[in-house]
Design a protein around this motif. Structure first.
Motif, PDB file in Angstrom:
ATOM      1  N   PRO A 109     -11.677   1.040   1.317  1.00 18.07           N
ATOM      2  CA  PRO A 109     -10.632   2.039   1.067  1.00 18.07           C
ATOM      3  C   PRO A 109      -9.211   1.546   1.304  1.00 18.07           C
ATOM      4  CG  PRO A 109     -12.471   3.013   2.255  1.00 18.07           C
ATOM      5  CD  PRO A 109     -12.720   1.540   2.230  1.00 18.07           C
ATOM      6  N   ASP A 110      -9.045   0.587   2.213  1.00 15.76           N
ATOM      7  CA  ASP A 110      -7.703   0.074   2.513  1.00 15.76           C
ATOM      8  C   ASP A 110      -7.348  -1.159   1.680  1.00 15.76           C
ATOM      9  OD1 ASP A 110      -7.292   2.034   4.468  1.00 15.76           O
ATOM     10  OD2 ASP A 110      -8.287   0.807   5.999  1.00 15.76           O
ATOM     11  N   GLY A 111      -8.163  -1.454   0.669  1.00 24.94           N
ATOM     12  CA  GLY A 111      -7.912  -2.636  -0.134  1.00 24.94           C
ATOM     13  C   GLY A 111      -8.568  -3.870   0.472  1.00 24.94           C
ATOM     14  N   VAL A 112      -8.228  -5.023  -0.064  1.00 23.44           N
ATOM     15  CA  VAL A 112      -8.819  -6.278   0.404  1.00 23.44           C
ATOM     16  C   VAL A 112      -7.707  -7.201   0.894  1.00 23.44           C
ATOM     17  CG1 VAL A 112     -10.778  -6.084  -1.162  1.00 23.44           C
ATOM     18  CG2 VAL A 112      -8.743  -7.338  -1.898  1.00 23.44           C
ATOM     19  N   ASP A 113      -8.087  -8.161   1.725  1.00 25.10           N
ATOM     20  CA  ASP A 113      -7.088  -9.081   2.281  1.00 25.10           C
ATOM     21  C   ASP A 113      -6.687 -10.167   1.301  1.00 25.10           C
ATOM     22  OD1 ASP A 113      -6.951  -8.157   5.188  1.00 25.10           O
ATOM     23  OD2 ASP A 113      -9.104  -8.455   4.929  1.00 25.10           O
ATOM     24  N   ALA A 114      -7.619 -10.595   0.443  1.00 20.36           N
ATOM     25  CA  ALA A 114      -7.343 -11.680  -0.491  1.00 20.36           C
ATOM     26  C   ALA A 114      -8.204 -11.503  -1.732  1.00 20.36           C
ATOM     27  CB  ALA A 114      -7.623 -13.035   0.162  1.00 20.36           C
ATOM     28  N   ALA A 115      -7.749 -12.078  -2.850  1.00 23.80           N
ATOM     29  CA  ALA A 115      -8.499 -11.994  -4.100  1.00 23.80           C
ATOM     30  C   ALA A 115      -8.437 -13.337  -4.809  1.00 23.80           C
ATOM     31  CB  ALA A 115      -7.943 -10.895  -4.994  1.00 23.80           C
ATOM     32  N   PHE A 116      -9.572 -13.731  -5.378  1.00 27.13           N
ATOM     33  CA  PHE A 116      -9.711 -15.026  -6.047  1.00 27.13           C
ATOM     34  C   PHE A 116     -10.209 -14.769  -7.462  1.00 27.13           C
ATOM     35  CE2 PHE A 116     -11.682 -19.541  -5.363  1.00 27.13           C
ATOM     36  CZ  PHE A 116     -10.686 -20.078  -6.176  1.00 27.13           C
ATOM     37  N   ASP A 117      -9.352 -15.043  -8.451  1.00 27.05           N
ATOM     38  CA  ASP A 117      -9.671 -14.801  -9.854  1.00 27.05           C
ATOM     39  C   ASP A 117     -10.247 -16.056 -10.490  1.00 27.05           C
ATOM     40  OD1 ASP A 117      -9.677 -14.194 -12.582  1.00 27.05           O
ATOM     41  OD2 ASP A 117      -7.564 -14.769 -12.787  1.00 27.05           O
ATOM     42  N   LEU A 118     -11.499 -15.938 -10.970  1.00 27.85           N
ATOM     43  CA  LEU A 118     -12.175 -17.055 -11.618  1.00 27.85           C
ATOM     44  C   LEU A 118     -12.476 -16.765 -13.081  1.00 27.85           C
ATOM     45  CD1 LEU A 118     -14.734 -17.755  -8.746  1.00 27.85           C
ATOM     46  CD2 LEU A 118     -12.525 -18.856  -9.108  1.00 27.85           C
ATOM     47  N   GLY A 125      -9.967 -14.597 -15.360  1.00 32.29           N
ATOM     48  CA  GLY A 125      -8.833 -14.269 -16.212  1.00 32.29           C
ATOM     49  C   GLY A 125      -8.872 -12.831 -16.681  1.00 32.29           C
ATOM     50  N   GLY A 126      -8.290 -12.592 -17.878  1.00 28.85           N
ATOM     51  CA  GLY A 126      -8.208 -11.221 -18.357  1.00 28.85           C
ATOM     52  C   GLY A 126      -7.265 -10.416 -17.471  1.00 28.85           C
ATOM     53  N   GLY A 127      -7.724  -9.281 -17.038  1.00 27.82           N
ATOM     54  CA  GLY A 127      -6.881  -8.443 -16.189  1.00 27.82           C
ATOM     55  C   GLY A 127      -7.137  -8.585 -14.713  1.00 27.82           C
ATOM     56  N   ALA A 128      -7.861  -9.633 -14.306  1.00 30.56           N
ATOM     57  CA  ALA A 128      -8.274  -9.755 -12.904  1.00 30.56           C
ATOM     58  C   ALA A 128      -7.089  -9.860 -11.951  1.00 30.56           C
ATOM     59  CB  ALA A 128      -9.198 -10.956 -12.731  1.00 30.56           C
ATOM     60  N   VAL A 129      -6.046 -10.591 -12.349  1.00 34.22           N
ATOM     61  CA  VAL A 129      -4.887 -10.723 -11.472  1.00 34.22           C
ATOM     62  C   VAL A 129      -4.196  -9.378 -11.291  1.00 34.22           C
ATOM     63  CG1 VAL A 129      -2.555 -11.699 -11.331  1.00 34.22           C
ATOM     64  CG2 VAL A 129      -4.482 -13.184 -11.845  1.00 34.22           C
ATOM     65  N   GLY A 130      -4.069  -8.607 -12.375  1.00 35.36           N
ATOM     66  CA  GLY A 130      -3.443  -7.296 -12.275  1.00 35.36           C
ATOM     67  C   GLY A 130      -4.205  -6.358 -11.361  1.00 35.36           C
ATOM     68  N   VAL A 131      -5.541  -6.356 -11.471  1.00 31.98           N
ATOM     69  CA  VAL A 131      -6.358  -5.539 -10.579  1.00 31.98           C
ATOM     70  C   VAL A 131      -6.205  -6.011  -9.137  1.00 31.98           C
ATOM     71  CG1 VAL A 131      -8.723  -4.887  -9.980  1.00 31.98           C
ATOM     72  CG2 VAL A 131      -8.019  -4.957 -12.376  1.00 31.98           C
ATOM     73  N   SER A 132      -6.172  -7.312  -8.956  1.00 31.67           N
ATOM     74  CA  SER A 132      -6.021  -7.866  -7.609  1.00 31.67           C
ATOM     75  C   SER A 132      -4.718  -7.406  -6.974  1.00 31.67           C
ATOM     76  CB  SER A 132      -6.057  -9.396  -7.664  1.00 31.67           C
ATOM     77  OG  SER A 132      -7.296  -9.857  -8.165  1.00 31.67           O
ATOM     78  N   ALA A 133      -3.654  -7.351  -7.775  1.00 31.27           N
ATOM     79  CA  ALA A 133      -2.352  -6.931  -7.249  1.00 31.27           C
ATOM     80  C   ALA A 133      -2.376  -5.486  -6.773  1.00 31.27           C
ATOM     81  CB  ALA A 133      -1.283  -7.119  -8.320  1.00 31.27           C
ATOM     82  N   GLU A 134      -3.259  -4.659  -7.367  1.00 34.73           N
ATOM     83  CA  GLU A 134      -3.401  -3.278  -6.908  1.00 34.73           C
ATOM     84  C   GLU A 134      -4.095  -3.176  -5.561  1.00 34.73           C
ATOM     85  OE1 GLU A 134      -4.909  -0.407  -9.734  1.00 34.73           O
ATOM     86  OE2 GLU A 134      -4.671  -1.880 -11.348  1.00 34.73           O
ATOM     87  N   LEU A 135      -4.872  -4.220  -5.217  1.00 29.58           N
ATOM     88  CA  LEU A 135      -5.757  -4.136  -4.058  1.00 29.58           C
ATOM     89  C   LEU A 135      -5.327  -4.983  -2.876  1.00 29.58           C
ATOM     90  CD1 LEU A 135      -9.049  -4.373  -6.121  1.00 29.58           C
ATOM     91  CD2 LEU A 135      -8.284  -2.347  -4.847  1.00 29.58           C
ATOM     92  N   ALA A 169      -2.363  -6.359  -0.389  1.00 26.80           N
ATOM     93  CA  ALA A 169      -1.030  -5.979   0.066  1.00 26.80           C
ATOM     94  C   ALA A 169      -0.021  -7.107  -0.093  1.00 26.80           C
ATOM     95  CB  ALA A 169      -1.091  -5.528   1.535  1.00 26.80           C
ATOM     96  N   ASP A 170      -0.423  -8.332   0.185  1.00 21.36           N
ATOM     97  CA  ASP A 170       0.461  -9.494   0.129  1.00 21.36           C
ATOM     98  C   ASP A 170       0.109 -10.325  -1.098  1.00 21.36           C
ATOM     99  OD1 ASP A 170       1.933 -11.791   0.452  1.00 21.36           O
ATOM    100  OD2 ASP A 170       1.285 -12.184   2.518  1.00 21.36           O
ATOM    101  N   PRO A 171       0.967 -10.386  -2.113  1.00 17.96           N
ATOM    102  CA  PRO A 171       0.633 -11.133  -3.332  1.00 17.96           C
ATOM    103  C   PRO A 171       0.404 -12.624  -3.100  1.00 17.96           C
ATOM    104  CG  PRO A 171       2.955 -10.504  -3.322  1.00 17.96           C
ATOM    105  CD  PRO A 171       2.300  -9.765  -2.199  1.00 17.96           C
ATOM    106  N   ARG A 172       0.850 -13.136  -1.967  1.00 22.30           N
ATOM    107  CA  ARG A 172       0.583 -14.543  -1.647  1.00 22.30           C
ATOM    108  C   ARG A 172      -0.897 -14.776  -1.363  1.00 22.30           C
ATOM    109  NH1 ARG A 172       4.893 -15.255   3.115  1.00 22.30           N
ATOM    110  NH2 ARG A 172       3.891 -13.254   3.598  1.00 22.30           N
ATOM    111  N   ARG A 173      -1.636 -13.704  -1.216  1.00 22.82           N
ATOM    112  CA  ARG A 173      -3.076 -13.819  -0.965  1.00 22.82           C
ATOM    113  C   ARG A 173      -3.888 -13.603  -2.247  1.00 22.82           C
ATOM    114  NH1 ARG A 173      -4.669 -12.892   4.202  1.00 22.82           N
ATOM    115  NH2 ARG A 173      -6.384 -14.311   3.660  1.00 22.82           N
ATOM    116  N   ILE A 174      -3.281 -13.861  -3.394  1.00 23.35           N
ATOM    117  CA  ILE A 174      -3.979 -13.819  -4.681  1.00 23.35           C
ATOM    118  C   ILE A 174      -3.944 -15.218  -5.285  1.00 23.35           C
ATOM    119  CG2 ILE A 174      -4.102 -12.792  -6.981  1.00 23.35           C
ATOM    120  CD1 ILE A 174      -2.468 -10.426  -5.899  1.00 23.35           C
ATOM    121  N   ALA A 175      -5.076 -15.705  -5.761  1.00 22.85           N
ATOM    122  CA  ALA A 175      -5.151 -17.012  -6.412  1.00 22.85           C
ATOM    123  C   ALA A 175      -5.941 -16.883  -7.700  1.00 22.85           C
ATOM    124  CB  ALA A 175      -5.797 -18.043  -5.487  1.00 22.85           C
TER     125      ALA A 175
END
Length: 308
Positions: free
Chosen positions: A209-218, A220-230, A232-238
């Motif tokens: 419910p509080d989102g995730v700490d990090a997201a790893f996109d393997l 493409g497509g809209g995965a990065v956009g969804v990750s940004a919703e979840l 908090a810190d965009p530096r934790r998206i790869a």
């Protein structure tokens, strides 16, 4: 030696099984007799010419970057290995010409580590590129720590399967996207599966419910956009597929050869924390068929060429 090479860019029809000269062994390299070579999407993308803008390519081009095999000879400056050592490697050099789809490959020592005893040749040959991608993404880019929750997109694929296991070994909770037919498989690996597609963010929030700490996109497509919703810190998206992640403040990852990272992957394998599922094996001469299967993008685990 026998090798799989191309003399021009193109589809599977340009792939040839050729007799080529044995590779020379430079002072900082070793000669490896190949037992297995992993097949990766980058292999057929190079064949098709998609990476011509970023890679220095010379023909005839022996394809492949993954290798598992036995050291046959060492260069004059090499102290790390000796003949008879079993090794694995992500043998990416500055120019693309002398790859691993061959009976022999000259490999810089910076690209190699000792083969994990726990893995057979096929699994060892499928580990380097996918394993390093997963490890460098989670450990070096995202800095995942014990107790954190990480979202892995395409968690049942070749890289994703290893990323799930590495994240679990780090002590993280893993939520992984996959088709429903792969949900049971992800649960076996210790991940909590969610179906990809429209509404993904809501399905992830139902688990976290509080989102995730990090997201790893393997994927493409809209995965990065969804990750940004979840996250908090965009530096934790790869991402390994979407360079747009950089504009958000995240990391675009192009895996690098790293002997220390390979050694750590081997340690995880030997401790029983990391396995390499092998979906299919092909003899070296059938590399074009192996690449065609890889390009379909529907296999669970690694596709590997075996070399007699």
């Amino acid at each position: 030696m026998k090798a799989i090479a191309i003399k021009q860019y193109g589809g599977p029809e340009v792939v040839e099984y050729l007799e080529l000269p044995d590779p020379k062994v430079g002072p900082d390299s070793v000669l490896v007799r190949v037992r297995a070579a992993g097949v990766n999407p980058v292999d057929w993308k190079i064949r098709d010419g998609h990476l011509d803008g970023v890679l220095d390519v010379h023909f005839p081009l022996i394809m492949g970057w993954d290798v598992a095999g036995v050291v046959q000879a060492v260069g004059g400056a090499v102290t790390e290995f000796e003949p008879g050592d079993e090794v694995i490697g992500y043998v990416r050099k500055d120019a693309v010409e002398h790859g691993t789809y061959a009976e022999l490959v000259s490999a810089p020592v910076r690209t190699l580590a000792r083969k994990p005893a726990a893995l057979d040749w096929a699994a060892a040959g499928g580990l380097p590129l996918a394993g390093l991608t997963a490890y460098q993404g989670l450990v070096k880019a995202l800095r995942v720590k014990a107790g954190e929750t990480v979202l892995i997109h395409a968690a049942a694929g070749g890289v994703g399967t290893l990323a799930v296991q590495i994240a679990k070994a780090l002590g993280a909770r893993v939520i992984g996207t996959a088709s429903e037919r792969n949900h049971a498989y992800l649960r076996e690996l210790g991940a909590e599966p969610v179906t990809y597609g429209e509404g993904l963010a809501d399905r992830v929030r139902a688990l976290a419910p509080d989102g995730v700490d990090a997201a790893f996109d393997l994927v493409g497509g809209g995965a990065v956009g969804v990750s940004a919703e979840l996250v908090a810190d965009p530096r934790r998206i790869a991402s390994i597929t979407d360079y747009g992640v950089v504009a958000l403040g995240g990391h675009y990852l192009f895996v690098r050869p790293d002997a220390a990272d390979l050694t750590e992957l081997g340690r995880l394998a030997d401790e029983g924390k990391l396995t390499v599922p092998v979906a299919s094996t092909f003899p070296l001469a059938q590399a074009a068929s192996a690449q065609a299967l890889n390009a379909e993008g529907r296999t669970r685990g690694k596709i590997v060429l075996l070399v007699d």
